[in-house]
Design a protein around this motif. Sequence first.
Motif: not given
Length: 434
Positions: A274-279, A321-328, A361-366, A369-371
């Motif tokens: 998963d892009r966000i969680t890595g699961a 906040h939102q776009h922190r991971w990519r697929y190379d 900052a909203t405190g949402q996890a990376p 949401g918008d953050g």
Amino acid sequence: MSGKINRRRLLAGAGLTAAAAFSPLGPAAVFSPMAASAANGRLIPDGKLGTITYSQRDVPTRIGIAASAALGVAPTMGYLGGPNFPKDPTDLGPLVPLPGGWLELFEFLAKAGFKQIEFAGYGQHASNPGGAAPNPAPGGVTTPEARAAYLAYARTLRGFLDAFGLQAIGNHGFVPNTWNGPGSAGGAMTAQDYNRLQAELEFAAILGMPFMGTGSDPTSANNRNIEPWTLAGEKWSALNEISVGQWGIHMYTHNHSPAYNFLQDGPLVTVTQDRITGAPIAPIQVRGESGKRLMQHYLDVTDPDLVVIEMDVYWAHVAQHQHRWRYDWEGKRVEDIFDPTAQVAKQTKRYALFHAKDGDATGQAPGVGDGYSWIPFGDPRSDINYKGFYSNIGAKGYHNSNYEQDNAPGGNGDPGQSLRFARISAAGMAALRG
């Protein structure tokens, strides 16, 4: 560059009356740093402290104080702040008649400390001085009569701006959205689109705008493939060849967080995380991402002397906040955090304008949401490091910063809120030192 500016000023001046002559805050000022303000450490120079009227969008559309008196109707009442405001934002002051329409809004913004105005449309309540904005293209056709009425309205607005020493810096308005550029299937721009574009450029020239823009991305950021973003570069290059070549006005795009997502520019790859969680996830195929962002590709394929853009600094931080991971290009999940400051610093003069929009900052996890949530600029709750941003992007005093707050209007419950927030934000921008 200076020759182009002078050409535009001459073209604009040909359509102005003596009462609406160019003010000392002329367009040439937007292309160079303001050394006087730099001496006292101001990160946003006095002459470049601006706002987009979207933040005060409730004001032009209501009947103003003068129009209410002329019509014999009660004005809109609200709170603009007491003697300790904005230092004490809870000091609302007495209930007073509220400004309405462009003339009264410009007077208020000038007194608050703003010098530049970015328009978010030109319309106002018809009862206010200057009347309603004429339609430049009734039925989609820009007739000579419609264009003449529209440009006469522009001269009226220019007189209002000049009366309070304000400069029109840009707008979020018409761009030919039925035409995707010279490399598109449609090929040439339609005559209707071209005529409307010319009317809008002349309107902007009369107002004295060095920039004319849109509130949208160069193309839909929902499609992250490299091909439409390359085509968008061709479109905006062609638009600027018209606007700069004929009027000396640079046409610019805006951005929201999706525009700083990752460009899909690689081969199809299989991913299992998963892009966000890595699961772990069931294998799926996606297009690989080199790490380049959408807007960076747009900058790379356009002429730096021709095409400039406006960064919304708030939405750039939402992108962080939102776009922190990519697929190379091998399908691996890679953490790759966006840095808005570094993004601007490597090509700082491409970012001619900013939306100076502040966030809590909203405190949402990376990645969730918008953050951030919207607040007035300089509010103590701010979690966007504007001092660090302006101190490290280079070309101090060069950029044109416009306060924006999407939730500024308070509606019927608090119709003075957008104006109070404007006062708070003007003070916050003026106080920024570095």
